[in-house]
Design an enzyme around this catalytic site. Sequence first.
Site, PDB file in Angstrom:
ATOM      1  N   GLU A 167       0.802  -1.227   0.000  1.00 28.77           N
ATOM      2  CA  GLU A 167       0.000   0.000   0.000  1.00 28.77           C
ATOM      3  C   GLU A 167       0.835   1.277   0.000  1.00 28.77           C
ATOM      4  O   GLU A 167       0.784   2.074   0.959  1.00 28.77           O
ATOM      5  CB  GLU A 167      -0.946   0.004   1.200  1.00 28.77           C
ATOM      6  CG  GLU A 167      -1.907  -1.167   1.228  1.00 28.77           C
ATOM      7  CD  GLU A 167      -2.969  -1.041   2.332  1.00 28.77           C
ATOM      8  OE1 GLU A 167      -2.885  -0.107   3.158  1.00 28.77           O
ATOM      9  OE2 GLU A 167      -3.891  -1.872   2.337  1.00 28.77           O
ATOM     10  N   GLU A 354      -4.994  -8.844   1.175  1.00 28.97           N
ATOM     11  CA  GLU A 354      -5.640  -8.506   2.449  1.00 28.97           C
ATOM     12  C   GLU A 354      -7.122  -8.283   2.221  1.00 28.97           C
ATOM     13  O   GLU A 354      -7.517  -7.611   1.266  1.00 28.97           O
ATOM     14  CB  GLU A 354      -5.089  -7.208   3.076  1.00 28.97           C
ATOM     15  CG  GLU A 354      -3.709  -7.290   3.646  1.00 28.97           C
ATOM     16  CD  GLU A 354      -3.239  -5.966   4.243  1.00 28.97           C
ATOM     17  OE1 GLU A 354      -4.084  -5.154   4.682  1.00 28.97           O
ATOM     18  OE2 GLU A 354      -2.022  -5.747   4.246  1.00 28.97           O
TER      19      GLU A 354
HETATM   20  C1  FCB Z   1      -4.155  -2.224   5.753  1.00 25.41           C
HETATM   21  C2  FCB Z   1      -2.741  -2.482   6.213  1.00 25.41           C
HETATM   22  C3  FCB Z   1      -2.635  -3.502   7.334  1.00 25.41           C
HETATM   23  C4  FCB Z   1      -3.753  -3.345   8.337  1.00 25.41           C
HETATM   24  C5  FCB Z   1      -5.087  -3.302   7.639  1.00 25.41           C
HETATM   25  C6  FCB Z   1      -6.265  -3.214   8.570  1.00 25.41           C
HETATM   26  O1  FCB Z   1      -4.227  -0.965   5.166  1.00 25.41           O
HETATM   27  O2  FCB Z   1      -1.964  -2.922   5.132  1.00 25.41           O
HETATM   28  O3  FCB Z   1      -1.374  -3.385   7.922  1.00 25.41           O
HETATM   29  O4  FCB Z   1      -3.540  -2.218   9.088  1.00 25.41           O
HETATM   30  O5  FCB Z   1      -5.123  -2.217   6.755  1.00 25.41           O
END
Ligand code: FCB
Length: 448
Positions: A167, A354
Site C-alpha cells: 500500500e 488482504e
Molecule cells: C491495511 C494495512 C494492514 C492493516 C489493515 C487493517 O491498510 O496494510 O497493515 O492495518 O489495513
Amino acid sequence: MPADVLFPTDFRWGAATAAYQIEGAHAEGGRGPSIWDTFSHTPGRTANGDTGDVACDHYHLYPQDIGLMRDLGLDSYRFSISWPRIFPTGSGSPNQEGLDFYRRLISELRDAGIEPFVTLYHWDLPQALQDRGGWANRDTVGRFGEYAHTLATRLGEGVHNWITHNEPSVVTYLGHLLGTHAPGARSLRTAIQVSHHLLLSHAEGMDALRAEARPGDQVGITLVVAPVEPAGDSQADADAARLWDGLVNRWFLDPIFHGRYPEDMVEHYGENGPDIQPGDMERIATPVDFLGVNYYNRMVVRHDPASSPVQAALVQPTGRTYTAMGSEVYPEGLYQILTRVRDDYSPGAIYITENGAAYEDAVVDGNVPDQPRQQYIHEHLLQVHRAIEEGVPLRGYFVWSLLDNFEWTYGYGKRFGLIYVDYPTQQRIIKQSGRWYAEVTRENGVES
Ligand code: FCB
C-alpha cells in the site's frame, strides 16, 4: 451444509500479517529502531500510547503461531520483513541475527507445508534512513535495492513469492500528507515525491529480486484498491470522485501498468508534482508477475472546497453496515474493483493479499463468537468467486489478519484476527471465524 461454491484446485488460502504489527522484540536480535518505533513512542500519536514493543511477541512465539496456521489449514502465509532487523542502521553489512530469525521462520513454514509470501516493506523504515530524509530522499531507493538484494541472496532459497511494497498510497498520504502515520510529515509536495520514490524503489527491488530468482519465482506489489463513487448527482461530486480515484487508485496503478502518471492528476498537482528523471517511468512499468490487491471498503465522496488536495471529502452512506473501524461493509465492491483492474490494467495474476474486518470481539466461555467477521469474509469470498467465474485471474486469498495485532494509530483497540490475542498473557484463541475458515480451506470453497 457442505461447500457448494468451489474454488480452482490450485487456489491459495492464506492469512496475512506485518512485522511491526506482530513481532515485538523491538530491541532484541540486533534490531535497530524503525520510524514506527519513533512515531508510536511520541506522545499523542497512537491510541492509548500503544506501541509495537511487544505486540504479539511473535518473534518468540512463531513456532506456536505456525501451529495455529496449520490448525486453520492455511497453505500460504503472507508476512513482512522488518527492514531494521536486517539493516539496523539502514546500510552497511546485514545483521546476521535478523536474517537467522527469518531463515528459521521460513524453514519452519516450509516444513509445515505453508508457502511464504514475503513483503519487503510494510511501513517500518529504519529510523537511520529517515534521519537522512527517508522516502523523500532519492537515495532511499538505492538502499531499498540493497535490502532486496540481501534478502534475495540470503533468504531466496525458501521464498518463491515476493511483494515489494504494501500500500504505497498509505505511506504517501497518511505518512507524508496527513501525518497520521509514521513519519508524520505534512506536505503535499513531499508526499508526491515520496510516492514516486516508492514506485521507483519497487522497480529497483524487483530487479534485485529477479537477478537472484529461481525458475518459477514471482514478484509483485500490493496496492489497496477501492471503488470510488460520487455521493450525489452534481457535476462537482462527479469531479470529486474522479480526482479521489486518481489519488488513491490511478496514481499507483497507471505508472505500474501504463508507465505514466494520470494526466488529470499531474495537471491537478501542478508544481507539487514529482521530480522525474529520464528512464524512471520505463523502470516503474517493468512488468509485475502479479498484483496484490487489498480490499476493505468502497469510498463515497462529495465535493468539499475546503478539503485538500482534491477538494473532496468522504461520506458514510446511511442505512449501511459498518465495522468497528467505521468502514462500510460492501462486498460487491471487491468484485467491482477486480473486474475494473482486469479491464483497465490486465495483470497476469492477482492475489487478494488482504481482506478482513475489525469487530468488538469478546471471549465468552473460552470462545470468541465473531459471527460478523465470519459473515464479512464469507460475503467477500462469494464476490471473489464471482470474479473468477468471469475470468479474473485470481490465484489466492489472504485474510487480514492471522492474529489480532497492533493496528497502527488505533493501537491494540481494533481486532482483525482470525485468532484472538489476550495481550497480557499472550494466549491465543482461535475465533469462530477461524474455525469456519479452517472448513473453507479444507473444502476449498464456501456455501452459496
Ligand atoms: C491495511 C494495512 C494492514 C492493516 C489493515 C487493517 O491498510 O496494510 O497493515 O492495518 O489495513
